[in-house]
Design a protein around this motif. Sequence first.
Motif, mmCIF file in Angstrom:
data_model
loop_
_atom_site.group_PDB
_atom_site.id
_atom_site.type_symbol
_atom_site.label_atom_id
_atom_site.label_comp_id
_atom_site.label_asym_id
_atom_site.label_seq_id
_atom_site.Cartn_x
_atom_site.Cartn_y
_atom_site.Cartn_z
ATOM 1 N N ARG A 142 0.857 -1.189 0.000
ATOM 2 C CA ARG A 142 0.000 0.000 0.000
ATOM 3 C C ARG A 142 0.889 1.234 0.000
ATOM 4 N NH1 ARG A 142 -4.986 2.187 1.384
ATOM 5 N NH2 ARG A 142 -4.875 4.138 2.552
ATOM 6 N N TRP A 143 0.639 2.131 -0.940
ATOM 7 C CA TRP A 143 1.336 3.410 -1.007
ATOM 8 C C TRP A 143 0.368 4.533 -0.659
ATOM 9 C CZ3 TRP A 143 6.547 4.115 -2.067
ATOM 10 C CH2 TRP A 143 7.243 2.982 -2.519
ATOM 11 N N THR A 144 0.862 5.529 0.086
ATOM 12 C CA THR A 144 0.040 6.655 0.506
ATOM 13 C C THR A 144 0.669 7.951 0.032
ATOM 14 O OG1 THR A 144 -0.645 5.447 2.486
ATOM 15 C CG2 THR A 144 -0.998 7.832 2.474
ATOM 16 N N ALA A 145 -0.131 8.826 -0.571
ATOM 17 C CA ALA A 145 0.359 10.138 -0.984
ATOM 18 C C ALA A 145 0.529 11.030 0.243
ATOM 19 C CB ALA A 145 -0.612 10.770 -1.976
ATOM 20 N N GLU A 146 1.672 11.714 0.321
ATOM 21 C CA GLU A 146 1.976 12.603 1.432
ATOM 22 C C GLU A 146 1.967 14.046 0.949
ATOM 23 O OE1 GLU A 146 2.643 11.580 4.569
ATOM 24 O OE2 GLU A 146 2.554 9.430 4.134
ATOM 25 N N ARG A 147 1.719 14.976 1.867
ATOM 26 C CA ARG A 147 1.774 16.391 1.534
ATOM 27 C C ARG A 147 3.229 16.837 1.459
ATOM 28 N NH1 ARG A 147 -2.928 19.349 5.188
ATOM 29 N NH2 ARG A 147 -4.729 18.289 4.234
ATOM 30 N N SER A 148 3.596 17.401 0.302
ATOM 31 C CA SER A 148 4.980 17.848 0.136
ATOM 32 C C SER A 148 5.135 19.339 0.353
ATOM 33 C CB SER A 148 5.463 17.502 -1.277
ATOM 34 O OG SER A 148 4.758 18.255 -2.250
ATOM 35 N N GLY A 149 4.039 20.086 0.255
ATOM 36 C CA GLY A 149 4.127 21.528 0.431
ATOM 37 C C GLY A 149 4.597 22.272 -0.799
ATOM 38 N N THR A 150 4.675 21.574 -1.958
ATOM 39 C CA THR A 150 5.112 22.223 -3.180
ATOM 40 C C THR A 150 4.407 21.605 -4.387
ATOM 41 O OG1 THR A 150 7.012 22.736 -4.606
ATOM 42 C CG2 THR A 150 7.067 20.647 -3.415
ATOM 43 N N PRO A 151 4.116 22.421 -5.426
ATOM 44 C CA PRO A 151 3.574 21.870 -6.663
ATOM 45 C C PRO A 151 4.674 21.549 -7.674
ATOM 46 C CG PRO A 151 3.417 24.248 -6.748
ATOM 47 C CD PRO A 151 4.050 23.910 -5.410
ATOM 48 N N HIS A 152 5.925 21.865 -7.322
ATOM 49 C CA HIS A 152 7.026 21.724 -8.263
ATOM 50 C C HIS A 152 7.523 20.277 -8.349
ATOM 51 C CE1 HIS A 152 7.078 25.943 -8.785
ATOM 52 N NE2 HIS A 152 7.666 26.252 -7.645
ATOM 53 N N THR A 153 8.124 19.973 -9.497
ATOM 54 C CA THR A 153 8.725 18.653 -9.696
ATOM 55 C C THR A 153 9.806 18.399 -8.649
ATOM 56 O OG1 THR A 153 8.299 18.543 -12.062
ATOM 57 C CG2 THR A 153 10.187 17.300 -11.249
ATOM 58 N N LEU A 154 9.753 17.212 -8.054
ATOM 59 C CA LEU A 154 10.791 16.750 -7.130
ATOM 60 C C LEU A 154 11.595 15.673 -7.845
ATOM 61 C CD1 LEU A 154 8.598 16.573 -3.912
ATOM 62 C CD2 LEU A 154 10.344 18.286 -4.435
ATOM 63 N N GLU A 155 12.876 15.943 -8.041
ATOM 64 C CA GLU A 155 13.687 15.079 -8.901
ATOM 65 C C GLU A 155 14.493 14.042 -8.137
ATOM 66 O OE1 GLU A 155 16.858 15.621 -12.595
ATOM 67 O OE2 GLU A 155 15.498 17.237 -12.020
ATOM 68 N N ARG A 156 14.884 14.360 -6.907
ATOM 69 C CA ARG A 156 15.745 13.425 -6.187
ATOM 70 C C ARG A 156 15.403 13.434 -4.701
ATOM 71 N NH1 ARG A 156 20.668 11.958 -8.225
ATOM 72 N NH2 ARG A 156 19.739 12.582 -10.206
ATOM 73 N N ILE A 157 15.573 12.277 -4.056
ATOM 74 C CA ILE A 157 15.288 12.140 -2.629
ATOM 75 C C ILE A 157 16.484 11.482 -1.961
ATOM 76 C CG2 ILE A 157 14.156 9.885 -2.874
ATOM 77 C CD1 ILE A 157 12.163 10.804 -0.714
ATOM 78 N N PHE A 158 16.715 11.849 -0.687
ATOM 79 C CA PHE A 158 17.861 11.291 0.043
ATOM 80 C C PHE A 158 17.503 11.201 1.523
ATOM 81 C CE2 PHE A 158 21.964 10.800 1.934
ATOM 82 C CZ PHE A 158 22.801 10.311 0.947
ATOM 83 N N PHE A 159 17.788 10.037 2.129
ATOM 84 C CA PHE A 159 17.592 9.830 3.564
ATOM 85 C C PHE A 159 18.909 9.403 4.195
ATOM 86 C CE2 PHE A 159 13.139 9.929 2.643
ATOM 87 C CZ PHE A 159 12.498 10.202 3.842
#
Length: 352
Positions: free
Chosen positions: A307-324
Amino acid sequence: MTPRVSRENLGSMWRSVLRAVLTGFGLVLIVYCSPSPTHAASGTWTRQRPGSLAWLHSLFFLDQNRGWAAGSRGTLLLTTDGGATWRAKSQPTVDAIRDIHFIDKYNGFLVCERNIYDLKSNEEPRAYLMKTSDGGEQWNRVNLRGANADVRLMRAIFNNTGHGWAFGEGGALYTTEDAGDTWNRLQAPTRYLLLGGTFIDQNNGWLVGAGSTILRTSDGGQTWNHSRLPNTSSLRFNSTSFVNERLGWAVGSGGVIYRTVNGGRSWQAQNSGVTADLLDVKFLDAVEGWAVGTEGTVVHTNNGGLRWTAERSGTPHTLERIFFTDRTHGWAVGFGGTIIKYGTADAPRLRR
């Protein structure tokens, strides 16, 4: 004859049954009320202020505090406080920086791409790498042996021994065995654009790209095998993430997510719940993962993608990369100088 049960024995039997029921009910309450490790904290994404409107294509963090973001027109940003503040570093190039990767706190790489309209001749290479050996203070250009002048490079990845790969357009694939001092061209079994990749150890790695391309190596990149997904030739995979040599995910156009449980020999589709293109994915372990994409899309799973859930990102812009860096410290970057940070708050205590 059926043996008679005395009133005393019958009462004892009912007391035993009642104890068993109450014990089971208590266990259910304990399981239900005890917080799951993957749900112990609730987190939110918040916008950060990098002071730049550049399209940020990549980021890399060495720990919870020190990290880099890079993008268009040679933009290179540094934070030493987890993203609370960002400062622009001297531009190592005026060209677009497609990727940034550090092997350790001193040695790092930039994947750079020249604007085709700035080239003075067809002999000038369109893509190149830059290396730092002093933690990003100085960057020097690195030559790629056998590189085509018009090749575009998209990413660079490394395993834990300094063995690395840079890849991009037309199945272009280059490798280094000396922490990036010298690079040599390899023959990849595809002519499609390669967009994402990962290595989990010295031997096992995967590359993904256009044309439903998924490549796997189990010998440190000496040979690559092509995974075939039936009836999916039009898919474009942008990124992949593996947690061990068997379990991994690939994300791409139209919100597609695929999972493998056998190292990439076969893949099964998952339902992301979104239709936006997913550009990057990162799994923290076998159950918890994140993916980001166009339209400010952020999706999250706590059960291995069932199950995947959409989260609020606070931006309408394209997000290209993620890092944890760990479960509670994450960042994503994208268009218009967008940087968002994931942080958690302690879960509420249960009242007795």
